[in-house]
Design a protein around this motif. Structure first.
Motif, mmCIF file in Angstrom:
data_model
loop_
_atom_site.group_PDB
_atom_site.id
_atom_site.type_symbol
_atom_site.label_atom_id
_atom_site.label_comp_id
_atom_site.label_asym_id
_atom_site.label_seq_id
_atom_site.Cartn_x
_atom_site.Cartn_y
_atom_site.Cartn_z
ATOM 1 N N VAL A 1 0.160 -37.223 7.709
ATOM 2 C CA VAL A 1 0.585 -36.682 6.415
ATOM 3 C C VAL A 1 2.031 -37.103 6.158
ATOM 4 C CG1 VAL A 1 0.970 -34.585 5.096
ATOM 5 C CG2 VAL A 1 -0.944 -34.714 6.680
ATOM 6 N N THR A 2 2.305 -37.547 4.949
ATOM 7 C CA THR A 2 3.665 -37.891 4.568
ATOM 8 C C THR A 2 4.581 -36.703 4.870
ATOM 9 O OG1 THR A 2 2.635 -38.987 2.710
ATOM 10 C CG2 THR A 2 5.045 -38.860 2.697
ATOM 11 N N THR A 3 5.629 -36.918 5.653
ATOM 12 C CA THR A 3 6.483 -35.809 6.070
ATOM 13 C C THR A 3 7.945 -36.182 5.902
ATOM 14 O OG1 THR A 3 4.831 -35.189 7.707
ATOM 15 C CG2 THR A 3 7.018 -34.221 7.948
ATOM 16 N N VAL A 4 8.680 -35.308 5.256
ATOM 17 C CA VAL A 4 10.118 -35.508 5.104
ATOM 18 C C VAL A 4 10.813 -34.416 5.891
ATOM 19 C CG1 VAL A 4 12.027 -35.690 3.488
ATOM 20 C CG2 VAL A 4 9.738 -36.345 2.770
ATOM 21 N N PHE A 5 11.742 -34.776 6.753
ATOM 22 C CA PHE A 5 12.499 -33.724 7.422
ATOM 23 C C PHE A 5 13.990 -33.957 7.295
ATOM 24 C CE2 PHE A 5 14.007 -35.378 11.540
ATOM 25 C CZ PHE A 5 13.308 -36.570 11.630
#
Lengths: 272, 356
Positions: B186-190
């Motif tokens: 899943v596209t994940t931004v942190f």
């Protein structure tokens, strides 16, 4: 060493004397209803039920306690519901002059149900045909308690972290869902505090019901107690003591219940 | 699953503070993307704007090809893990994980089954009846992750996911998170302020400074070829040596030492111009014997890094750092020679990398 002992003795004597001031009236309240022909003295009771029988013969005594429960519960429910919604909004939405508004409300509230506004309040109730109506009294009492309740509630709201709500928001919860699922459970101790405070306030309020309810059938315990006189115009200690005991029991029970049920807060879920 | 696209995204706070200044950024489908920067650089604001918790002042947020700029957080099909996890303290683990499904009006039995499934996957099966207060920090984090997974959102947003764990747990969680993201795809931004975390976990990263993105690239690109002196100074467990110098023909004069022009800047420098010479201590070869074209100085500090030592040379008043393997560390006051690797040293002109 002797100085220390004397010091301790003096301290405990002082504490004992102070405690006596609080303990003696309570002892009287516990013993007088069970004493035949009670006086102002605290005596060993002879455990008679005559006083209670006499009180139950009074046509208004028990009904007035029920009236007290109605008034107190009605007011508490309204105060808690409105204060929660208002405090939540005030805590989360930035309004210009919000603090000024809160302090003004708080200041005015002590006037609204106070002696100073007695005459205009009476007039207002007459005009709105809320005189001699328990609902009218509940609304007026609610109005008087709300500002302070909002003020206290806002403190509870302010101390709950916003990320709980933001988290729910990202999952798609609506504002009312957030209040129901997240905010209310988190501030439950606050709700309980406000509720108890409202009940205690209404329970002990004499002036407002005395002023606005003329029908004896509708009057609460605080007003009925005022009528417990002998034919000679003397305070009827027999009835007063017994009624006093019955009058205090519900409030004590409520405190015990609430502190058992809500006397804790949830912790965790937010890493500090 | 879907890409996140930001077009000219701007956020100005009331009072005029510009937290985001016309940002453009594309995060492809399935990528693990890090937003890195010092505190106050706008990285958390950017994440919250993607989530919809902050309203963009200008520009657009596009998730999965749909413009969601004006859409409420709940309508964006994203899920977020907060820095403090924000688990509901009055709900047990099952109810916490199932909460997003409760909002979607999924039947109780279905959502409890789903919660059990996701919980088991993250090793929470024995803890499902506990309240958050009865869990350790690491367990709380896994519950927060499970709750996000249960949403089956198009994209995940993590706000400083590791900052509340102690140092050892953080390393474990880092590996765990990277593996999990890889499996889920899943596209994940942190968001993180820890450059080591960003380098270790991200597929690609953006380095931010005061509302601007200063560099976007893979961790290797950002580490080896920082696009400007800000990124150069921010990335790396030991900061890069950034030394003022002047170009002299085909050499660079730094602190009265003549160094060879780095490969990346060959043929791009003008004689006599002022530049900044950058070399990471790791790429700065230390020698106790004289070497041609090196920085010469006295050893002023020796710091133990475990398997290596960080040696600071005083080169004519300019501190220069080099990493020396264990067993070769010099004594204080020794004469030392630091020879930058020509294929790794960099030249900055006006703060920007000089390269072809």
């Amino acid at each position: 060493m002797t100085r220390f002992v004397l010091h301790r003795i003096g301290f405990y004597v002082l504490v004992a004397v102070l405690l006596a001031f609080f303990a003696v009236p309570l002892l009287w309240l516990a013993s007088a209803p069970f004493t035949s022909d009670p006086t102002y003295q605290v005596r060993m009771p002879d455990f008679t039920a005559d006083n209670f029988r006499a009180l139950f013969d009074n046509p208004y005594a028990l009904g007035s306690l029920w009236n007290s429960v109605l008034l107190a519960a009605g007011t508490a429910v309204l105060v808690v519901a409105f204060a929660t919604l208002a405090a939540y909004a005030l805590s989360r939405v930035r309004l210009p002059g919000r603090d000024a508004l809160l302090y003004t409300l708080l200041l005015l509230s002590s006037i609204i149900t106070g002696t100073a506004a007695m005459v205009p309040l009476f007039q207002l109730a007459v005009e709105l045909q809320l005189i001699d109506s328990q609902l009218g009294l509940i609304l007026i009492l609610t109005g008087g308690l709300l500002p302070a309740a909002i003020f206290m509630m806002k403190d509870f709201m302010d101390s709950t972290p916003k990320s709980y709500e933001e988290s729910a928001r990202v999952f798609g919860a609506t504002p009312l869902q957030i209040v129901r699922h997240v905010v209310v459970p988190l501030v439950r101790p606050g709700l309980a505090t406000i509720g108890v405070w409202a009940v205690a306030n209404v329970w002990g309020n004499f002036l407002m019901p005395y002023l606005l309810l003329s029908d004896v059938e509708k009057q609460p315990g605080a007003v009925i107690m005022y009528t417990l006189y002998t034919e000679g115009g003397q305070a009827n200690l027999q009835l007063l003591a017994t009624f006093g005991l019955l009058y205090s029991v519900p409030v004590v029970l409520m405190y015990l219940f609430v502190s058992k049920k809500y006397g804790f807060r949830f912790h965790g879920g937010i890493k500090r | 699953m879907s890409a996140i696209e930001l077009r000219g995204l701007t956020k100005v706070y009331p009072g005029g503070v510009k937290a985001l200044d016309s940002l453009d950024l594309t995060i492809p489908d399935g990528e693990f993307f890090a937003l890195l920067g010092p505190s106050g650089c706008g990285k958390t604001t950017l994440l919250r704007t993607i989530a919809g918790l902050e309203t963009a002042t200008g520009g657009a947020v596009v998730i999965g090809g749909r413009d969601v700029t004006g859409v409420q957080p709940g309508g964006r099909d994203i899920a977020m893990v907060f820095q403090d996890y924000a688990l509901f303290p009055h709900m047990d683990v099952t109810d916490n994980i199932a909460y997003p499904l409760r909002i979607k009006k999924v039947a109780r039995s279905t959502r409890e089954q789903k919660a059990a499934e996701v919980g088991a996957r993250l090793g929470l099966d024995k803890l499902m009846d506990r309240r958050p207060g009865q869990l350790s920090g690491g367990q709380q984090q896994r519950v927060a992750l499970a709750r996000v997974m249960a949403t089956q959102a198009q994209a995940f947003l993590f706000d400083e996911p590791l900052s509340n764990l102690d140092a050892r747990l953080r390393l474990e969680a880092r590996t765990f998170l990277k593996k999990l993201q890889h499996e889920l795809g899943v596209t994940t931004v942190f968001v993180t302020h820890d450059q080591a975390e960003a380098l270790a976990m991200a597929d690609r990263m953006a380095v931010m400074e005061s509302g601007h993105i200063r560099q976007i690239g893979t961790p290797a690109e950002v580490f080896q070829r920082p696009a400007n002196t800000f990124v150069a100074g921010f990335i790396g467990s030991t900061p890069m040596n950034l030394l003022d110098g002047v170009v002299r023909g085909d050499t660079v004069e730094v602190a009265d030492c003549k160094l060879a022009v780095p490969q990346s800047a060959e043929g791009l420098l003008r004689d006599g111009e002022k530049i900044v010479y950058g070399v990471r201590p790791e790429y700065n070869g230390y020698s106790a014997e004289p070497v041609d074209g090196s920085l010469v100085g006295k050893v002023s500090i020796v710091e133990n890094l475990g398997a290596s030592y960080l040696v600071t040379l005083d080169v004519n008043g300019v501190p220069v750092q080099a990493v020396v393997p264990e067993g070769h560390e010099p004594a204080l006051g020794d004469e030392g020679y630091a020879l930058p690797r020509r294929d790794r040293a960099l030249i900055y002109r006006d703060g920007e990398l000089v390269s072809a």
